[in-house]
Design an enzyme around this catalytic site. Structure first.
Site, PDB file in Angstrom:
ATOM      1  N   ASP A   1       0.820  -1.209   0.000  1.00 20.13           N
ATOM      2  CA  ASP A   1       0.000   0.000   0.000  1.00 20.13           C
ATOM      3  C   ASP A   1       0.853   1.257   0.000  1.00 20.13           C
ATOM      4  O   ASP A   1       2.078   1.196   0.160  1.00 20.13           O
ATOM      5  CB  ASP A   1      -0.955  -0.003   1.214  1.00 20.13           C
TER       6      ASP A   1
ATOM      7  N   ASN B   1      -6.608  -2.310  14.803  1.00 24.13           N
ATOM      8  CA  ASN B   1      -8.027  -2.613  14.567  1.00 24.13           C
ATOM      9  C   ASN B   1      -8.192  -3.850  13.677  1.00 24.13           C
ATOM     10  O   ASN B   1      -9.279  -4.134  13.190  1.00 24.13           O
ATOM     11  CB  ASN B   1      -8.732  -1.406  13.926  1.00 24.13           C
TER      12      ASN B   1
ATOM     13  N   HIS C   1      -6.697  -4.356  10.734  1.00 23.08           N
ATOM     14  CA  HIS C   1      -6.575  -4.167   9.281  1.00 23.08           C
ATOM     15  C   HIS C   1      -5.331  -4.873   8.745  1.00 23.08           C
ATOM     16  O   HIS C   1      -4.342  -5.065   9.456  1.00 23.08           O
ATOM     17  CB  HIS C   1      -6.611  -2.684   8.886  1.00 23.08           C
TER      18      HIS C   1
ATOM     19  N   GLU D   1      -9.728  -1.794   5.922  1.00 22.88           N
ATOM     20  CA  GLU D   1     -10.203  -1.405   7.240  1.00 22.88           C
ATOM     21  C   GLU D   1     -11.458  -2.190   7.648  1.00 22.88           C
ATOM     22  O   GLU D   1     -12.149  -2.753   6.786  1.00 22.88           O
ATOM     23  CB  GLU D   1     -10.514   0.100   7.224  1.00 22.88           C
TER      24      GLU D   1
HETATM   25  C1  F6R Z   1       1.739  -1.256   6.112  1.00 23.18           C
HETATM   26  C2  F6R Z   1       0.393  -1.775   6.274  1.00 23.18           C
HETATM   27  C3  F6R Z   1      -0.312  -1.742   7.597  1.00 23.18           C
HETATM   28  C4  F6R Z   1       0.596  -2.084   8.774  1.00 23.18           C
HETATM   29  C5  F6R Z   1      -0.193  -2.012  10.087  1.00 23.18           C
HETATM   30  C6  F6R Z   1       0.699  -2.263  11.285  1.00 23.18           C
HETATM   31  O1  F6R Z   1       2.182  -1.416   4.773  1.00 23.18           O
HETATM   32  O2  F6R Z   1      -0.173  -2.207   5.327  1.00 23.18           O
HETATM   33  O3  F6R Z   1      -1.390  -2.644   7.541  1.00 23.18           O
HETATM   34  O4  F6R Z   1       1.122  -3.367   8.601  1.00 23.18           O
HETATM   35  O5  F6R Z   1      -0.798  -0.757  10.226  1.00 23.18           O
HETATM   36  O6  F6R Z   1       1.614  -1.220  11.411  1.00 23.18           O
HETATM   37  P1  F6R Z   1       2.762  -1.253  12.498  1.00 23.18           P
HETATM   38  O7  F6R Z   1       3.723  -2.325  12.080  1.00 23.18           O
HETATM   39  O8  F6R Z   1       3.395   0.123  12.431  1.00 23.18           O
HETATM   40  O9  F6R Z   1       2.108  -1.533  13.810  1.00 23.18           O
END
Ligand code: F6R
Length: 236
Positions: free
Chosen positions: A63, A132, A134, A139
């Site tokens: 993403d 959450n 995701h 989401e």
């Molecule tokens: C990042 C992504 C997000 C993260 C998630 C966890 O490319 O797609 O889904 O993997 O927000 O983020 P961290 O590792 O910062 O807790």
């Protein structure tokens, strides 16, 4: 779903790097799906230290914020350049990341999905997990049959990611993300979870109930998922 338990973040990073390295050893021209965020930073550092040969590897990032300039230090493009692209021998033409500068996000998403298919699909998708639940920027409550698309970030995600920006207002409100169906088409999935803020979603992940409010629970329907989690994320 296989769970690999690690005592702490260092062990998680080492195990995750070994897992990705094994994939590259088994298939040097593999196609990897890669995440950003704080969790995979240690994994990328270990992969760089190992001196893995990425010369035949192709990567697709999960993403990117939208809109965002590539040279913005908070862009995922910048993150990947800092943590991996500039430190290994990946060929520039084998690096794919959604273009947060595009003026036609819908076409960008369509072409991104086409490029994944043209490269033969993802051999392995590495994922982090949001507080959450995701995966990518898919989401809670979004469709689970989506391919790469433009999405709005939830307030929860904007707040969680504000730590990387000067203020919450600076966090982009949209993103381009692989969809849940894109992720589920990967032949193998590796999910990394670290820290106690992830404990409740990691618990949900281990059940077999698919809950659209916790998108990562869809992984119960995939036949090759490994979760590498540290003790805090496992609620231990
Ligand atoms: C990042 C992504 C997000 C993260 C998630 C966890 O490319 O797609 O889904 O993997 O927000 O983020 P961290 O590792 O910062 O807790």
């Amino acid at each position: 779903m296989r769970i690999i338990r690690c005592a702490n973040y260092e062990e998680l990073s080492q195990k995750a790097a070994e897992f990705v390295a094994a994939q590259i050893t088994l298939k040097p021209d593999c196609v990897l799906g890669l995440p950003t965020g704080s969790t995979p930073i240690g994994m990328y550092a270990r992969l760089v230290e190992m001196g893995m040969d990425f010369s035949e590897v192709t990567t697709f990032n999960l993403d990117e914020y939208y809109p965002i300039k590539k040279d913005n230090p908070q862009s995922y493009h910048y993150f990947m350049t800092e943590n991996l692209y500039s430190k290994v021998n990946l060929k520039p033409e084998n690096i794919y990341i959604p273009n947060g500068e595009t003026t036609d996000p819908a076409a960008e998403c369509k072409n991104y999905e086409k490029s994944i298919l043209a490269c033969g699909g993802l051999d392995m998708q590495v994922l982090g997990i949001g507080q959450n639940g995701h995966i990518g920027f898919n989401e809670p409550g979004e469709m689970l049959n989506s391919y790469t698309h433009v999405t709005k970030l939830t307030q929860n995600t904007i707040e969680a990611n504000a730590r990387f920006f000067n203020s919450m207002d600076d966090v982009p409100k949209q993103a381009l993300t692989m969809g849940v169906a894109t992720i589920m088409r990967a032949r193998r999935i590796l999910l990394l979870a670290s820290g106690k803020s992830k404990a409740h979603v990691v618990r949900a992940l281990q059940g077999s109930v698919i809950d659209p409010e916790i998108p990562a629970t869809i992984l119960a329907a995939h036949n090759d998922v490994t979760v590498i989690a540290d003790a805090e994320a496992l609620g231990e």
